[in-house]
Scaffold this active site. Structure first.
Site, PDB file in Angstrom:
ATOM      1  N   ASP A  83      29.599 -29.137   0.074  1.00 20.83           N
ATOM      2  CA  ASP A  83      29.600 -27.750  -0.374  1.00 20.83           C
ATOM      3  C   ASP A  83      28.738 -26.889   0.546  1.00 20.83           C
ATOM      4  O   ASP A  83      27.754 -27.374   1.126  1.00 20.83           O
ATOM      5  CB  ASP A  83      29.063 -27.656  -1.799  1.00 20.83           C
ATOM      6  CG  ASP A  83      29.970 -28.346  -2.804  1.00 20.83           C
ATOM      7  OD1 ASP A  83      31.182 -28.388  -2.555  1.00 20.83           O
ATOM      8  OD2 ASP A  83      29.452 -28.835  -3.829  1.00 20.83           O
ATOM      9  N   PRO A  84      29.054 -25.616   0.687  1.00 19.88           N
ATOM     10  CA  PRO A  84      28.244 -24.738   1.535  1.00 19.88           C
ATOM     11  C   PRO A  84      26.766 -24.737   1.144  1.00 19.88           C
ATOM     12  O   PRO A  84      25.891 -24.663   2.012  1.00 19.88           O
ATOM     13  CB  PRO A  84      28.881 -23.365   1.332  1.00 19.88           C
ATOM     14  CG  PRO A  84      30.301 -23.656   0.984  1.00 19.88           C
ATOM     15  CD  PRO A  84      30.257 -24.921   0.177  1.00 19.88           C
TER      16      PRO A  84
END
Length: 429
Positions: free
Chosen positions: A196-197
């Site tokens: 995930d970012p």
């Protein structure tokens, strides 16, 4: 018909072995006449060899008739019946007859048996893939920090361990080194498992023929560490979106926390979060979530091998954790499920991937350091000016857009328009 022909051929070979036994008996009788000084030995050979040959003949006749009858019966039953059994039976009979005959004086039969046994005991050599399975592929070179290999050709079949920065997508990290790979003539670059970012940590990037190893890395066991904040929930289950729910958390004891985490280990089922890359009717869930749409998602089986939790000594609202899990496990969902099982809510404020299989983040590259070293090595070995390399790597020094990833083809215009708008629950800087 072919079965009977094979059987007759085997029987002929066996009969030949039996005839050889008779010939050796005749020679033994001749030796007796020539050497009367050893009558006992000669009589034993002369008497024993014909008996062994006769017994072998009788056994061969019986087995051959039985095998021929079995082959005939199989052919009358039609297709689908194996023809191997009668041939194997006859072959075994022939082998038994040969063993019944006396071995030659040079011991060739015994030597041949010993050689076959030695060959069977020798271990098979490992495959070139390094991972077994007989794929025959050359294993990729693992390029770990802090030094690059002297031979840059290894990137035609390489695995890079990268420490993904916060706010970067996994594709941002791949794009960061694509310029260097292009200069080396390497066309394929891909990562082995999305982060995930908002997460940091180990990202495995494969180049060239090394991309064939991606599926193996994705299936490997994963290890994570992070921090869960109790009492505050977000739509994305992490800090990517703003808090939209607050519930009491002060009632939770350390014992309750540890017991709840224990119940979430083993084989469990998870519902993927709306902010995820899972597809639903041709669209990814995070696209629907940012449009304010929520859909039902079927639960998926995952395995959590370890879920250790510990309260922060300075802020009891924070819970530090470490997790070992299978492919497909959402740590955001695991943290949220832990909080809801205790009568509150929660979201991840930090997440880091520590390991994928045997690869660990402490051997991973800082992305920018890797890119700088790659271009420096390429320039030294392949020539060129600094301007040439700046042109190739200028756009790779930071993530693209707003961390949502990058659309392709016809979606580029829509993506460009979407990048100018804040995501659901986010505010512009």
């Amino acid at each position: 018909m072919m079965q009977l022909q094979s059987l007759r051929a085997v029987r002929a070979a066996a009969s030949s072995s039996s005839s050889s036994a008779r010939e050796r008996a005749v020679r033994a009788k001749a030796a007796e006449d020539a050497a009367p000084s050893s009558p006992a030995a000669a009589n034993a050979v002369a008497a024993g060899a014909p008996a062994a040959a006769a017994a072998a003949d009788d056994l061969l006749d019986e087995l051959y008739v039985a095998a021929e009858n079995a082959a005939t019966a199989a052919s009358t039953r039609g297709a689908g019946c194996s023809s191997a059994a009668p041939v194997v039976a006859a072959s075994a009979a022939a082998g038994g007859a040969a063993e019944a005959a006396p071995a030659s004086e040079d011991g060739s039969s015994e030597a041949k048996q010993q050689q076959q046994q030695q060959q069977q005991q020798q271990p098979s050599s490992p495959t070139a893939s390094g991972g077994g399975g007989g794929s025959g592929r050359v294993p990729p070179t693992h390029v770990v920090a802090p030094d690059l290999p002297a031979d840059l050709d290894v990137f035609n079949n390489a695995v890079l361990l990268v420490d993904k920065p916060r706010e970067w997508t996994s594709f941002d990290a791949c794009n960061a080194i694509k310029g260097a790979m292009k200069r080396l003539g390497v066309k394929k670059v891909g990562h082995a498992g999305t982060l995930d970012p908002a997460a940091t940590g180990l990202l495995i990037i494969c180049t060239g023929a090394g991309t064939k190893s991606i599926e193996g890395f994705m299936a490997a066991h994963k290890e994570y560490s992070g921090t869960l904040k109790l009492g505050e929930g977000t739509p994305s289950l992490d800090a990517e979106t703003a808090v939209d729910q607050r519930l009491a958390w002060e009632h939770i004891t350390d014992e309750q926390l540890a017991e709840a985490a224990k119940k979430l280990t083993g084989d469990i089922e998870q519902v993927p979060p709306m902010f995820s890359a899972v597809h639903h009717q041709g669209k990814r869930l995070h696209e629907l979530a940012r449009a304010g749409v929520t859909v039902d998602r079927p639960a998926r089986p995952v395995t959590v091998t370890r879920f250790d939790v510990k309260r922060d000594p300075n802020d009891r609202q924070l819970v530090h954790f470490s997790v070992g899990c299978s492919k497909g496990t959402y740590i955001r969902t695991l943290g949220h499920d832990l909080a809801t099982s205790l009568g509150t809510t929660g979201h991840l404020v930090a997440l880091r991937r520590d390991a994928i299989g045997e690869a660990r983040v402490d051997k991973a590259w800082d992305v920018q350091v890797l890119v700088d070293k790659l271009f420096a090595a390429i320039r030294e070995q392949r020539g060129g000016t600094e301007a040439d390399y700046q042109q190739n790597r200028g756009g790779n020094r930071r993530p693209r857009g707003n961390g949502k990833g990058r659309a392709r083809g016809k979606g580029k215009q829509q993506q460009a328009a979407a990048d100018t708008q804040p995501a659901a629950g986010q505010t512009t800087a």
